[in-house]
Design a protein around this motif. Structure first.
Motif, PDB file in Angstrom:
ATOM      1  N   ASP A   1       0.836  -1.197   0.000  1.00 13.88           N
ATOM      2  CA  ASP A   1       0.000   0.000   0.000  1.00 13.88           C
ATOM      3  C   ASP A   1       0.873   1.249   0.000  1.00 13.88           C
ATOM      4  N   SER A   2       0.237   2.410   0.039  1.00 11.47           N
ATOM      5  CA  SER A   2       0.985   3.669  -0.058  1.00 11.47           C
ATOM      6  C   SER A   2       1.931   3.864   1.121  1.00 11.47           C
ATOM      7  N   ILE A   3       1.547   3.414   2.289  1.00 11.26           N
ATOM      8  CA  ILE A   3       2.431   3.553   3.455  1.00 11.26           C
ATOM      9  C   ILE A   3       3.668   2.680   3.273  1.00 11.26           C
ATOM     10  N   SER A   4       3.468   1.437   2.869  1.00  9.03           N
ATOM     11  CA  SER A   4       4.606   0.546   2.640  1.00  9.03           C
ATOM     12  C   SER A   4       5.468   1.043   1.483  1.00  9.03           C
ATOM     13  N   ALA A   5       4.840   1.571   0.435  1.00  8.30           N
ATOM     14  CA  ALA A   5       5.594   2.099  -0.701  1.00  8.30           C
ATOM     15  C   ALA A   5       6.485   3.256  -0.268  1.00  8.30           C
ATOM     16  N   THR A   6       5.955   4.119   0.582  1.00 10.13           N
ATOM     17  CA  THR A   6       6.744   5.236   1.105  1.00 10.13           C
ATOM     18  C   THR A   6       7.935   4.718   1.904  1.00 10.13           C
ATOM     19  N   THR A   7       7.700   3.682   2.684  1.00 10.05           N
ATOM     20  CA  THR A   7       8.772   3.105   3.493  1.00 10.05           C
ATOM     21  C   THR A   7       9.813   2.421   2.619  1.00 10.05           C
ATOM     22  N   VAL A   8       9.381   1.746   1.573  1.00 13.83           N
ATOM     23  CA  VAL A   8      10.330   1.124   0.639  1.00 13.83           C
ATOM     24  C   VAL A   8      11.191   2.207  -0.011  1.00 13.83           C
ATOM     25  N   CYS A   9      10.583   3.320  -0.381  1.00 13.55           N
ATOM     26  CA  CYS A   9      11.350   4.431  -0.966  1.00 13.55           C
ATOM     27  C   CYS A   9      12.374   4.965   0.028  1.00 13.55           C
ATOM     28  N   ALA A  10      11.993   5.057   1.295  1.00  8.79           N
ATOM     29  CA  ALA A  10      12.936   5.496   2.328  1.00  8.79           C
ATOM     30  C   ALA A  10      14.072   4.482   2.478  1.00  8.79           C
ATOM     31  N   ASP A  11      13.747   3.198   2.384  1.00 13.06           N
ATOM     32  CA  ASP A  11      14.783   2.165   2.446  1.00 13.06           C
ATOM     33  C   ASP A  11      15.747   2.294   1.268  1.00 13.06           C
ATOM     34  N   ILE A  12      15.205   2.580   0.090  1.00 14.00           N
ATOM     35  CA  ILE A  12      16.051   2.779  -1.093  1.00 14.00           C
ATOM     36  C   ILE A  12      16.995   3.952  -0.857  1.00 14.00           C
ATOM     37  N   GLU A  13      16.453   5.047  -0.341  1.00 20.74           N
ATOM     38  CA  GLU A  13      17.286   6.220  -0.064  1.00 20.74           C
ATOM     39  C   GLU A  13      18.372   5.896   0.948  1.00 20.74           C
ATOM     40  N   ASP A  14      17.999   5.207   2.023  1.00 23.18           N
ATOM     41  CA  ASP A  14      18.969   4.860   3.067  1.00 23.18           C
ATOM     42  C   ASP A  14      20.026   3.886   2.562  1.00 23.18           C
ATOM     43  N   HIS A  15      19.587   2.878   1.829  1.00 18.05           N
ATOM     44  CA  HIS A  15      20.491   1.811   1.408  1.00 18.05           C
ATOM     45  C   HIS A  15      21.419   2.233   0.274  1.00 18.05           C
ATOM     46  N   PHE A  16      20.878   3.006  -0.671  1.00 14.83           N
ATOM     47  CA  PHE A  16      21.655   3.352  -1.860  1.00 14.83           C
ATOM     48  C   PHE A  16      22.112   4.804  -1.897  1.00 14.83           C
ATOM     49  N   GLY A  17      21.641   5.620  -0.951  1.00 17.27           N
ATOM     50  CA  GLY A  17      22.010   7.030  -0.949  1.00 17.27           C
ATOM     51  C   GLY A  17      21.452   7.769  -2.151  1.00 17.27           C
ATOM     52  N   LEU A  18      20.321   7.290  -2.639  1.00 19.52           N
ATOM     53  CA  LEU A  18      19.709   7.845  -3.836  1.00 19.52           C
ATOM     54  C   LEU A  18      18.332   8.400  -3.484  1.00 19.52           C
ATOM     55  N   PRO A  19      18.162   9.717  -3.556  1.00 15.34           N
ATOM     56  CA  PRO A  19      16.844  10.264  -3.256  1.00 15.34           C
ATOM     57  C   PRO A  19      15.844   9.856  -4.338  1.00 15.34           C
ATOM     58  N   VAL A  20      14.701   9.336  -3.912  1.00 12.84           N
ATOM     59  CA  VAL A  20      13.662   8.927  -4.857  1.00 12.84           C
ATOM     60  C   VAL A  20      12.312   9.459  -4.389  1.00 12.84           C
ATOM     61  N   GLU A  21      11.471   9.721  -5.350  1.00 17.13           N
ATOM     62  CA  GLU A  21      10.097  10.132  -5.055  1.00 17.13           C
ATOM     63  C   GLU A  21       9.263   8.872  -4.861  1.00 17.13           C
ATOM     64  N   VAL A  22       8.270   8.942  -4.002  1.00 15.46           N
ATOM     65  CA  VAL A  22       7.410   7.787  -3.769  1.00 15.46           C
ATOM     66  C   VAL A  22       6.668   7.380  -5.040  1.00 15.46           C
ATOM     67  N   THR A  23       6.505   8.313  -5.942  1.00 10.97           N
ATOM     68  CA  THR A  23       5.828   7.991  -7.202  1.00 10.97           C
ATOM     69  C   THR A  23       6.634   7.013  -8.054  1.00 10.97           C
ATOM     70  N   LEU A  24       7.911   6.841  -7.747  1.00 16.35           N
ATOM     71  CA  LEU A  24       8.747   5.904  -8.495  1.00 16.35           C
ATOM     72  C   LEU A  24       8.122   4.512  -8.489  1.00 16.35           C
ATOM     73  N   ILE A  25       7.604   4.091  -7.354  1.00 19.69           N
ATOM     74  CA  ILE A  25       6.990   2.766  -7.262  1.00 19.69           C
ATOM     75  C   ILE A  25       5.716   2.696  -8.083  1.00 19.69           C
ATOM     76  N   TRP A  26       4.943   3.758  -8.107  1.00 15.56           N
ATOM     77  CA  TRP A  26       3.699   3.731  -8.878  1.00 15.56           C
ATOM     78  C   TRP A  26       3.984   3.883 -10.376  1.00 15.56           C
ATOM     79  N   ASP A  27       5.066   4.600 -10.725  1.00 19.24           N
ATOM     80  CA  ASP A  27       5.445   4.737 -12.127  1.00 19.24           C
ATOM     81  C   ASP A  27       6.068   3.450 -12.679  1.00 19.24           C
ATOM     82  N   HIS A  28       6.671   2.667 -11.785  1.00 17.08           N
ATOM     83  CA  HIS A  28       7.335   1.407 -12.139  1.00 17.08           C
ATOM     84  C   HIS A  28       6.789   0.344 -11.179  1.00 17.08           C
ATOM     85  N   PRO A  29       5.586  -0.170 -11.437  1.00 19.49           N
ATOM     86  CA  PRO A  29       4.842  -0.936 -10.438  1.00 19.49           C
ATOM     87  C   PRO A  29       5.257  -2.393 -10.210  1.00 19.49           C
TER      88      PRO A  29
END
Length: 90
Positions: free
Chosen positions: A44-72
């Motif tokens: 869901d949107s809450i988990s997607a936001t958290t996955v995006c935060a994990d991506i940022e933390d793990h890879f040091g790459l800022p991403v928008e939460v829409t990345l998951i919805w754009d690439h589902p």
């Protein structure tokens, strides 16, 4: 994880994303099909936001939460992240 060990290929990113998403949707990573929309697994949107935060933390790459919805799917998302990481290194 050190930068030299950070996954960079779409396949490595796909493996990492599969494990990460499986944790959030509480299933075995083997049950995640890279071509099935993540929403089909209950992401869901809450988990997607958290996955995006994990991506940022793990890879040091800022991403928008829409990345998951754009690439589902894991396949599409891992490819997009590989491209973003490649661009960020340049």
């Amino acid at each position: 994880m050190e930068a030299a060990q950070t996954p960079r290929t779409a396949a490595e990113l796909g493996d990492w994303l599969t494990r990460t998403v499986a944790d959030y949707v509480r299933c075995d990573p083997a049950e995640i099909d890279p071509d099935v929309p993540l929403s089909d697994y209950g992401l869901d949107s809450i988990s997607a936001t958290t996955v995006c935060a994990d991506i940022e933390d793990h890879f040091g790459l800022p991403v928008e939460v829409t990345l998951i919805w754009d690439h589902p799917t894991i396949g599409k998302l891992s490819q997009a992240l590989a491209e973003e990481l490649e661009t960020a290194v340049r």
